[in-house]
Motif scaffolding. Structure first.
Motif, short mmCIF file in Angstrom:
data_model
loop_
_atom_site.label_atom_id
_atom_site.label_comp_id
_atom_site.label_asym_id
_atom_site.label_seq_id
_atom_site.Cartn_x
_atom_site.Cartn_y
_atom_site.Cartn_z
N TYR A 159 0.82 -1.21 0.00
CA TYR A 159 0.00 0.00 0.00
C TYR A 159 0.86 1.27 0.00
N ASP A 160 1.85 1.32 0.88
CA ASP A 160 2.65 2.54 1.04
C ASP A 160 3.42 2.89 -0.23
N THR A 161 3.91 1.87 -0.93
CA THR A 161 4.70 2.14 -2.14
C THR A 161 3.86 2.13 -3.41
N GLY A 162 2.65 1.57 -3.34
CA GLY A 162 1.84 1.45 -4.55
C GLY A 162 2.43 0.50 -5.56
N CYS A 163 3.26 -0.43 -5.12
CA CYS A 163 3.91 -1.34 -6.07
C CYS A 163 2.94 -2.42 -6.52
N ARG A 164 3.18 -2.94 -7.70
CA ARG A 164 2.43 -4.09 -8.19
C ARG A 164 2.85 -5.32 -7.40
N ILE A 165 2.01 -6.34 -7.37
CA ILE A 165 2.29 -7.50 -6.55
C ILE A 165 3.60 -8.16 -6.96
N GLN A 166 3.87 -8.29 -8.26
CA GLN A 166 5.12 -8.94 -8.66
C GLN A 166 6.32 -8.07 -8.32
N GLU A 167 6.15 -6.75 -8.37
CA GLU A 167 7.24 -5.86 -7.96
C GLU A 167 7.57 -6.07 -6.49
N LEU A 168 6.54 -6.29 -5.67
CA LEU A 168 6.76 -6.56 -4.26
C LEU A 168 7.52 -7.87 -4.06
N LEU A 169 7.10 -8.91 -4.78
CA LEU A 169 7.72 -10.22 -4.61
C LEU A 169 9.14 -10.26 -5.17
N ASP A 170 9.46 -9.34 -6.08
CA ASP A 170 10.81 -9.29 -6.66
C ASP A 170 11.80 -8.48 -5.81
N LEU A 171 11.30 -7.79 -4.79
CA LEU A 171 12.19 -6.93 -3.98
C LEU A 171 13.29 -7.75 -3.31
N ARG A 172 14.49 -7.20 -3.33
CA ARG A 172 15.62 -7.76 -2.62
C ARG A 172 15.93 -6.88 -1.41
N VAL A 173 16.67 -7.42 -0.48
CA VAL A 173 16.99 -6.66 0.73
C VAL A 173 17.67 -5.35 0.38
#
Length: 348
Positions: A159-173
């Protein structure tokens, strides 16, 4: 598996692993999208025909089964017309590949070619939840349970970033910068477009709590930020897994008699955050940059024309006081914060 099933699944493997990747040079995003479509098709066919997936073959592909799959996606998976057409294009591409490599399979491709691309209807208002509904949803995870801590953090960050679901799952540390003066997340979006999104203080708190539980010995920079354990190994979570726990929290809230819709799909977090920001006073060009839209007209079509409420109500802050991820006063003075503007525009 019988011979027909072996041929079917080998063709899928060669299509995704050889043709799309090596011969066509498709992007990782495109390959992932096509893989998801074929997986969804297999799930649909298996359930509809009532056979195990490994028993499926090209004999189960027909104009009727594909039309049924597309209609099912629109009615049950919240596909819009654009998504429906993308799914059809992926299936046609696979069947064309199969027909080119095995002439006896060409009939399947020719049959499916008769399914037309669906013309989009007049653009409707986007679907978004209210801040009250967000508060109800975020109050459902039990923070005494490790998995619920992860789920809550994922929903807040989405919610805070407005990212797409796959963008969220692709995030690295290494994509989240929690100790900077202006904490932010670097999001790799569609078309290899990167954007940097500021994080609110409450989001940072949840991320730090999550990371202390899921990376007790400290993470590696290239570790997936969110992961699941499969056969003792950390692997990427699926979109379906995320949707499943969101639906579970919605159902839990409904059972308590709370006012929330039965189904909140992942992309609604992005629509909702953008709508809340725009409704509460964030300038449209900044909303466009924040979403990662290439063309501001896309943003205008979706949000400026959708929000009738703005015509009769003006709110001074970009995130209102009732927003559940807000813990205290937080300045969103975009005009006077040069460093924040630089981050939004990728200059920092």
């Amino acid at each position: 598996m019988n011979n027909d099933s072996v041929t079917f699944f080998r063709m899928i493997r060669d299509f995704l692993g050889v043709f799309m990747t090596n011969q066509k040079g498709a992007s990782d995003h495109t390959v992932r999208s096509y893989r998801q479509t074929l997986n969804q098709l297999l799930d649909y066919l298996s359930e509809k025909i009532d056979v195990k997936k490994f028993e499926l073959s090209f004999n189960d592909i027909s104009i009727g089964s594909i039309e049924g799959f597309l209609d099912y996606g629109e009615m049950n998976l919240n596909w819009n017309v654009g998504t429906r057409n993308q799914k059809l294009a992926a299936i046609k591409s696979f069947l064309k590949f199969a027909g080119n490599h095995e002439s006896t399979l060409s009939a399947h491709y020719l049959e499916i070619c008769s399914i037309p691309v669906k013309n989009p209807q007049k653009r409707q208002n986007i679907d978004f939840f209210t801040e009250d509904e967000l508060g109800i949803l975020l109050s459902q995870p039990d923070q005494r349970r490790k998995k619920d801590v992860r789920n809550l953090t994922m929903m807040i960050l989405m919610y805070d970033t407005g990212c797409r679901i796959q963008e969220l799952l692709d995030l690295r540390v290494h994509n989240v910068h929690l100790d900077d003066r202006c904490p932010s997340a670097t999001i790799n979006g569609k078309g290899k477009k990167t954007r940097i999104v500021p994080l609110m203080e409450k989001t940072v708190e949840h991320l730090k709590k999550y990371m202390s539980l899921y990376f007790p010995d400290g993470p590696g920079d290239d570790d997936l930020l969110f992961y699941t354990i499969h056969n003792g190994e950390r692997t990427s979570m699926s979109q379906d897994n995320v949707q499943k726990f969101i639906d579970g929290y919605c159902q839990k809230a409904k059972e308590k008699g709370l006012e929330i819709r039965s189904h909140i799909y992942c992309h609604m977090f992005r629509h909702s955050r953008a709508t809340h920001l725009y409704r509460n006073g964030m300038a449209l060009p900044l909303v466009s940059e924040w979403l990662g839209h290439v063309n501001i007209n896309t943003t205008r079509d979706y949000y400026a024309n959708a929000d009738i409420e703005m015509k009769r109500k003006a709110i001074n802050e970009a995130t209102s006081l009732i927003n559940p991820i807000r813990s205290k006063e937080y300045s969103f003075d975009y005009d006077n914060d040069e460093e924040l503007l630089k981050k939004l525009y990728g200059l920092a």
